[in-house]
Design an enzyme around this catalytic site. Structure first.
Site, PDB file in Angstrom:
ATOM      1  CB  SER A 144      -0.940  -0.048   1.204  1.00 53.33           C
ATOM      2  OG  SER A 144      -2.001   0.850   1.046  1.00 53.33           O
ATOM      3  NE  ARG A 213      -9.087   2.304  10.161  1.00 45.08           N
ATOM      4  CZ  ARG A 213      -7.992   1.746   9.679  1.00 45.08           C
ATOM      5  NH1 ARG A 213      -7.303   2.353   8.725  1.00 45.08           N
ATOM      6  NH2 ARG A 213      -7.557   0.606  10.134  1.00 45.08           N
ATOM      7  CG  ASP A 309      -5.880  -3.734  -4.018  1.00 45.00           C
ATOM      8  OD1 ASP A 309      -6.683  -2.794  -3.865  1.00 45.00           O
ATOM      9  OD2 ASP A 309      -4.685  -3.661  -3.671  1.00 45.00           O
ATOM     10  CG  HIS A 342      -5.579  -2.269  -0.293  1.00 42.74           C
ATOM     11  ND1 HIS A 342      -4.533  -2.233  -1.175  1.00 42.74           N
ATOM     12  CD2 HIS A 342      -5.190  -1.527   0.782  1.00 42.74           C
ATOM     13  CE1 HIS A 342      -3.549  -1.492  -0.677  1.00 42.74           C
ATOM     14  NE2 HIS A 342      -3.924  -1.064   0.513  1.00 42.74           N
ATOM     15  CG  ASP A 343      -7.719  -5.100   4.878  1.00 44.79           C
ATOM     16  OD1 ASP A 343      -6.930  -4.135   4.854  1.00 44.79           O
ATOM     17  OD2 ASP A 343      -8.604  -5.233   5.739  1.00 44.79           O
TER      18      ASP A 343
END
Lengths: 364, 364
Positions: A144, A213, A309, A342-343
């Site tokens: 990232s 967030r 992602d 993405h995680d």
């Protein structure tokens, strides 16, 4: 694996904006042992809301390191082989100089802190690496925003990086990436407790930071992953409440993610670091020719993406690979499969382990 | 094409939650002429932040109707042939009863307004259709949340809908859909001006509502569309400002979208309508068997999706089509190509025009 917290005072740092930070402090953690010839150092770079506690317990949350499964004895980034360094990025809030640090006059910088860039973060890290007496890094590794630092290291210090591993990342922020960050920033700015950035010692803008967030968190997960994890399942109830409580598990999860984040992160740091990411475009200084950023490099590259992602999709990774090919740099590339979006780079992935571990050993 | 504003008083409405609204008002617009046999009525259903001004000037913004290119003389929904009705949905803020309306005791409902569902919206519309003396609709047409109303009409009133056209929609809200709405709601709730929903006559929670709109707006556009429209282009400047102004065009655009929205929409309505959408799952009452919602229907269906719509992707449209097939309902389906994501249904699309226009004429 907990080492004592360390902070280095590194003098002044000239920033891309033209401003100068007079007293740079960088907080970092180290793991493993530096070889006598100082050739086995691996720098791990963290993501937007990450920190230096890559493989040690976080002092505020008590949670284990954010990449403990990647960094440790016998792990892909093997602390029996490598001396692993991870530093808190410039602008963050875990010990490195940032908007919450004391500025001139003895009060916190707040929004008087200068706007920073990815290159500034990397130059601050280079000062730490100098301070540790290391000339050349065996590898720089990150996912990232950590991957953006990896690519910036290779572009800025081609002679100091033997191997570069950039995961789930891009060489520029897209319009959609910028858009999501702008929503988060506006959520913080809309919180009256933000108070123009001067909230230290008073109420922090936790409501705004929490919303920021939450919005970001959605981008870290895939649609399929969210469906698999939560679907339309209800939280602790048999039927809809016909109210505004968190009826659905996904609502409850997001609220928790938002709130818990505010206990470990500073809202102004979130503003500055997202801004740095939005400014990131390695090709900008080369008239849009990304290959020129890597021209003549001696670094070997490993680029990894994940198929689900959508924050930094494989197309952006391929763009980096094509540029590296054009610059005649040695590059390995793989798109890994994961349902987690993405995680995925933070989660269990035996394929990622195998590729990263192998790539680092081959470079030794 | 401006007709005078109309509002119908429709008595009481029993809601899915068990609550009863005693004095339902529905604001609506009409276009064209109702045939003597009352067989040419087309109901157009609007999206989350839409309104009854489908083909007439919006009284607050002065802009032309949101689907003026679809509704009018010689247009696909041809007002020379059809009597077109569009009503403001229950819970909204353009004249139909919603949280800003006067509740019992003479003060605005605020959060004392009962939580509503898509079925409640449709039942309110059915009362309007009764009031207009129309037994059976030639067609119900809508996109996005409008499409959810179309599917609900067909499920609730199979004998009153000859043809149903549902565009860029789904028969349920996914975990990701719910997640984005929850971010928007939390942004509104975080605004101190929201004040538990009691802000009428005072400062409205425009900052929170603006952030909610910005987050939602990203989901209406495709990544490719954002890149094509804005890329990383700067707004009215030659270089980055190294500050927090809207340097990028995409930031400036989103800020404008957020702010301008607050002048025409009520924050509490946004809470209630997003909640209704999140609660939407046509299969829920049928143990997850969507086909059962349409069992034995006499309605003919046209389902359209757009290939870059990631809010209500083609997979969700196909799920509806498969359910309709299983229920042996006549159904036409097409995935249309557009770079513009979910917003495509509001934009120029000759293919959509041709399909919708043809489908309505064939049903006549």
């Amino acid at each position: 694996m907990n080492a004592p917290p360390r902070t280095a005072s590194l003098g002044s740092l000239s920033l891309e904006s033209g401003a100068v930070l007079r007293q740079l402090q960088v907080a970092y953690e180290c793991y493993g042992t530096l070889d006598p010839d100082r050739s086995n150092a691996v720098l791990v770079c963290h993501a937007l809301t990450g920190d230096q506690y890559v493989a040690s317990t976080h002092p505020l949350t008590g949670k284990s390191g954010w990449w403990a499964r990647m960094v440790g004895p016998g792990r892909p980034i093997d602390t029996d082989r490598y001396f692993v360094i991870c530093s808190n990025v410039l602008g963050s809030c875990l010990g490195t100089t940032g908007p919450a640090s004391e500025g001139e006059g003895g009060t916190p910088w707040g929004m008087r802190f200068p706007v920073i860039t990815l290159a500034d973060m990397v130059r601050a890290q280079a000062k730490l690496i100098d301070h540790l007496g290391i000339e050349r890094l065996h590898a720089v590794v990150g996912g990232s925003m950590g991957g953006m630092q990896v690519l910036s290291w290779a572009a800025l210090y081609p002679d100091r990086v033997a191997s570069a591993v950039a995961i789930a990342t891009a060489a520029r922020h897209s319009a959609q990436n910028i858009a999501f960050h702008e929503v988060g920033r506006q959520a913080i700015l809309a919180d009256p407790n933000w108070n123009g950035g001067d909230y230290y010692g008073g109420e922090a803008p936790t409501a705004g930071l929490s919303v920021a967030r939450m919005a970001a968190h959605i981008t870290y997960l895939s649609e399929a992953g969210l469906t698999e994890k939560f679907g339309r399942r209800l939280q602790d109830r048999q039927a809809k409440s016909f109210g505004f409580d968190a009826d659905f598990q996904v609502e409850s999860y997001l609220r928790y993610q938002g709130l818990s984040f505010t206990s470990r992160f500073d809202a102004n740091s979130y503003l500055y670091i997202t801004r740095a990411m939005d400014y990131f475009d390695l090709a900008e200084a080369h008239d849009g020719q990304l290959a020129e950023a890597f021209r003549g490099t001696a670094t070997r590259f490993c680029i990894l993406s994940f198929d689900t992602d959508w924050l930094y999709p494989t197309a952006e990774a391929r763009r980096v690979v094509h540029a590296l090919n054009a610059a005649r740099a040695p590059v390995s590339f793989a798109e890994l499969s994961s349902p987690f979006g993405h995680d995925a780079f933070l989660l269990e992935s035996t394929e990622m382990d195998r590729i990263v571990g192998g790539f680092l050993r081959e470079g030794a």
